[in-house]
Design an enzyme around this catalytic site. Structure first.
Site, PDB file in Angstrom:
ATOM      1  CD  GLU A 111     -35.208  11.749 -22.801  1.00 11.97           C
ATOM      2  OE1 GLU A 111     -33.976  11.323 -22.132  1.00 11.97           O
ATOM      3  OE2 GLU A 111     -35.641  11.432 -21.781  1.00 11.97           O
ATOM      4  CG  ASP A 115     -37.163   8.236 -22.248  1.00 10.76           C
ATOM      5  OD1 ASP A 115     -37.498   8.403 -23.623  1.00 10.76           O
ATOM      6  OD2 ASP A 115     -36.055   8.415 -22.023  1.00 10.76           O
ATOM      7  CG  ASP A 140     -37.558   8.155 -16.825  1.00 13.19           C
ATOM      8  OD1 ASP A 140     -37.312   8.965 -17.238  1.00 13.19           O
ATOM      9  OD2 ASP A 140     -36.592   6.429 -17.151  1.00 13.19           O
ATOM     10  CD  GLU A 175     -31.893  11.435 -14.560  1.00 12.84           C
ATOM     11  OE1 GLU A 175     -31.014  12.431 -15.281  1.00 12.84           O
ATOM     12  OE2 GLU A 175     -32.401  11.032 -14.258  1.00 12.84           O
ATOM     13  CE1 TYR A 227     -38.027   5.129 -21.794  1.00 14.89           C
ATOM     14  CE2 TYR A 227     -39.091   4.123 -19.448  1.00 14.89           C
ATOM     15  CZ  TYR A 227     -37.877   5.515 -20.473  1.00 14.89           C
ATOM     16  OH  TYR A 227     -36.804   6.554 -20.012  1.00 14.89           O
ATOM     17  NE  ARG A 252     -32.868   3.601 -18.618  1.00  9.80           N
ATOM     18  CZ  ARG A 252     -32.863   4.333 -20.381  1.00  9.80           C
ATOM     19  NH1 ARG A 252     -34.139   5.148 -21.304  1.00  9.80           N
ATOM     20  NH2 ARG A 252     -31.961   4.019 -20.767  1.00  9.80           N
ATOM     21  CG  HIS A 282     -43.414   3.047 -16.821  1.00 10.21           C
ATOM     22  ND1 HIS A 282     -43.521   4.520 -17.772  1.00 10.21           N
ATOM     23  CD2 HIS A 282     -41.759   3.363 -16.772  1.00 10.21           C
ATOM     24  CE1 HIS A 282     -42.752   5.327 -17.040  1.00 10.21           C
ATOM     25  NE2 HIS A 282     -42.024   4.727 -16.428  1.00 10.21           N
TER      26      HIS A 282
END
Length: 788
Positions: free
Chosen positions: A45, A118, A120, A122, A336, A338, A383
């Site tokens: 990203e 990432d 997740d 998104e 990570y 989030r 996670h």
């Protein structure tokens, strides 16, 4: 647009023979790519992450960055075909055309494309969109996922690629479509009934409601009077051995003094009484460490310790995750960031154990490794917790490679993780009670007998609470002398306004939003002008109150806490393949559309009035308006008959009248006036035909220590933060974040600055290497202690 035909790994543990053969073929090609005999493309990203992966994977891998999403719903139309069962229509984002062309060109030259967005929902959606755009150019497209950017994690991910998890993608699609439907259907109604430029969001509107309801509690609060009584006591045998105790009970009941008359009567009883120790007891307790950070607890701790906004915390954490050059090339320093899980990997636990045993000794490690279970409403547990990627990489060892903010955040992440694996702290609490004629006086002091995890990390609740040596060694029956008695009047206080950290905590407890949405939600409600940050507290603006009142009245489900939390749970169910995403959208949209039509007919036009401000021309009330550029101003409610407008300040208050200044206009020489605008006060010329404006310089009267020529003046950064710098910039770049005192440090001769901290006010050295500071006593308004 239909999803690429890939299956979720969660629902296909077993494979057919042909599938196995196909998978083996893909694996062979991927092994060739990894060994250097083929070409591979890895798409991440961000450019920072790309730089870190390039160092790890070497020249056989080409690394490209999509710079976030490359495809989305269109900007200027709804992009959701309601008649075709809510089919989304995606477009390449206007500013990403060149990036898409570059990715297509690179994919055509490679054997395998690895999508490394990432880990997740998104990120899964970003990978899905990229796969859809590269399907004609790429020979093989695979998804890889890693939770830390380290060599082992990256190579492991390359060796074990997977298909895109369409269930996760669908959960993200459902959220995106729901938010688009609410925004594009509800916002025009607000434009029509309230003000142009307004918008409503599904989760953001709930956050505004929480802030408005707290403000209503504060406004409705009626303070109640109460009194406390503090006594200064001493051992009757030695008046030098003094201590303080608080009134705890009166005649066996909890002390509840509601007025001065009651308090005076109790004080008189204490003064007349013969005081003696009635009880002395010691209690041993054990305090367990807190779990390692999750997103919300990291945001709260950074706000409490360093005053970081939620947005800033996530920006700094993102850099730590993506990679920073600490002398060995770019390396990801944390996992990570989030996450709502407190889980940690077995390897990380073993690494922490070795470090604790070597650094502190066996007594600091518990008999069994600590495990932290999933907590919180709707926690996904997708996670690990936020932890350092290598415990051996101690904060102080890499201090010079990190910015101040990055060092602060990395230090608490590292320390909290190590502490979470350590033995409990042992606390000894001694409580002494004194009988004073039926009035019970009590004092307690605690001290740490074994620090345990506190040797690595102390949280906000881990202060020692006093030194036991201050309490005389008394036993039950010993006489006590009364030196002073001090009654103090208090009034109950309303609940505090939310700050960013406490709002995140409440949203997490209620199940509103998820780790990836906390920061953008809080930023959005401020950007839209619904909420104002005032001394770090979140306060609703008149516009925010007005919009919230309308939404609560006509769209109660949209801004209902439980409804929103339940919808978040349904999004989780989509990710777990328990529900179909279009079914969730369909169930939401039917009632929403009916409510929208009803509200459009019944909702009355609302003027958001500025308190006490009337039109200078016709005396009609002035209302807050939005310009086509998004800024706010005051407009006469008698429009279109009266077209008077007035500016507003950046904190959404009516701008004060122009004030004369002594500054001459550099263009025509006339004296300029001070005018307040959206970005604060500035100087403007009012001479006929002259439109000169210039910044208003706030002088400190302090000479610059660096160049000796300029003066230190107050300035604002491009993000609106106040700082102090030399007025000779750019010739001199001397700058300070804190207000200078005009005095120099006695140790290094650098400038002393003012610092206001929770523990007091200080004059501190502006040099990072020095560390000199001296406390400044604030004038006390407390009454003197009443002599016994």
């Amino acid at each position: 647009m239909p999803a690429p035909k890939s299956k979720s790994p969660r629902k296909s543990p077993a494979k057919t023979k042909s599938a196995k053969a196909a998978a083996a073929g893909v694996a062979d090609r991927e092994d060739d790519a990894a060994s250097g005999s083929g070409k591979s493309l890895v798409i991440v990203e961000s450019p920072a992450k790309a730089k870190t992966l390039k160092k790890i994977l070497g020249p056989n891998f080409q690394i490209k960055a999509s710079v976030g999403h490359i495809r989305d719903l269109p900007q200027k139309k709804i992009g959701v075909d309601v008649k075709k069962d809510f089919e989304p229509v995606y477009e390449i984002m206007p500013d990403k055309a060149d990036i898409v062309a570059d990715l297509r060109s690179a994919a055509a030259r490679c054997d395998t494309v690895y999508l490394a967005a990432d880990p997740d929902r998104e990120g899964e959606a970003i990978a899905w969109h990229i796969a859809a755009l590269l399907k004609d150019e790429a020979k093989v497209i695979r998804r890889i996922e890693f939770h830390e950017i380290t060599k082992n994690a990256i190579l492991e991910a390359i060796q074990h690629p997977r298909d895109i998890d369409v269930n996760r993608v669908n959960a993200q699609q459902a959220r995106r479509v729901l938010d688009r439907l609410v925004g594009y259907k509800l916002s025009p109604l607000l434009w029509k009934k309230v003000n142009k430029g307004l918008s409503a969001g599904r989760v953001q509107s709930v956050a505004v409601r929480l802030i408005c309801e707290r403000e209503a509690e504060i406004e409705a609060f009626i303070p109640e009077e109460y009194w406390t009584v503090a006594c200064q006591l001493a051992d009757a045998k030695d008046d030098a051995l003094t201590f303080e105790a608080e009134l705890a009970k009166v005649d066996g009941k909890k002390a509840a003094l509601g007025n001065q008359e009651e308090t005076d009567a109790v004080v008189a009883r204490i003064k007349r009484a013969a005081l003696a120790v009635s009880d002395v007891r010691t209690r041993e307790s054990h305090r367990k460490p807190s779990p390692p950070f999750i997103t919300s607890t990291l945001q709260r701790e950074a706000a409490t310790r360093y005053g970081f906004s939620v947005k800033k915390t996530m920006q700094v954490a993102q850099k730590l995750y993506e990679g920073i050059d600490v002398g060995e090339g770019p390396v990801g320093l944390i996992t990570y960031m989030r996450t709502d899980s407190t889980r940690i990997a077995d390897e990380a636990q073993a690494e922490a154990k070795d470090y604790i045993l070597n650094q502190y000794g066996p007594s600091y490690y518990p008999s069994e490794p600590r495990l932290y279970l999933k907590k919180g409403k709707g926690a996904q547990d997708a996670h690990e917790a936020i932890r350092p990627t290598a415990v051996a990489r101690k904060p102080q060892a890499i201090r010079d490679a990190l910015s101040d903010d990055a060092y602060k955040l990395y230090k608490i992440i590292w320390s909290r993780f190590v502490a979470s694996q350590m033995e409990s702290a042992s606390i000894s609490t001694k409580t002494l009670e004194v009988d004073a004629g039926g009035c019970l006086l009590r004092t307690s002091h605690s001290h740490v007998t074994f620090p345990g995890y506190m040797a690595a990390y102390r949280g906000e609740d881990d202060a020692e609470g006093g030194e036991e040596s201050r309490m005389p060694d008394l036993k039950a029956g010993d006489a006590v002398s009364l030196l002073n008695v001090k009654p103090t009047q208090h009034f109950t206080e309303p609940p505090p306004r939310f700050n960013e950290a406490s709002l995140v905590k409440t949203m997490e407890e209620l199940g509103i939003g998820r780790p990836s949405t906390y920061a953008p939600t809080i930023a959005t409600v401020q950007d839209r002008g619904y909420v104002l940050k005032e001394d770090k507290a979140l306060k609703p603006t008149p516009m925010g109150k007005a919009v919230n009142a309308l939404l609560v009245e006509h769209f109660n489900d949209i801004v209902d806490v439980h409804f929103t939390a339940n919808l978040e749970t349904r999004l989780d169910d989509i990710a777990d393949e328990k529900q179909a995403w279009k079914g969730v959208v369909r169930d939401f949209y039917g009632p929403f559309e009916a409510t929208l039509e009803k509200a459009s007919n019944e909702m009355q036009r609302v003027h958001v009035l500025a308190d006490g401000v009337t039109c200078p021309n016709c005396s009609a009330p002035m209302a807050i308006k939005n310009s086509r550029w998004g800024s706010q101003f005051l407009g006469c409610t008698a429009y279109p008959e009266c077209k008077t407008t007035l500016p507003m300040t950046g904190d959404k208050q009516p701008a004060p009248e122009d004030k004369p200044s002594e500054e001459p206009c550099p263009t025509c020489g006339a004296l300029m006036v001070i005018r307040h605008g959206r970005f604060g006060p500035y100087l403007t010329c009012k001479a006929e035909g002259c439109k000169t404006n210039r910044p208003l310089v706030v002088k400190t009267g302090i000479r610059c220590l660096k160049c000796g020529q300029g003066d230190i003046v107050q300035k604002k950064s491009r993000y609106g933060k106040v700082f102090f710098g030399c007025d000779q910039y750019p010739k001199c770049d001397y700058a300070l974040w804190n207000k200078p005192t005009g005095q120099t440090c006695p140790q290094c001769a650098a400038m002393l600055v003012e610092k206001n901290l929770k523990k007091g006010n200080f004059h501190a050295c502006s040099s990072k290497e020095c560390g000199y500071s001296v406390a400044i006593e604030a004038p006390s308004s407390a009454p003197e202690s009443e002599p016994a």
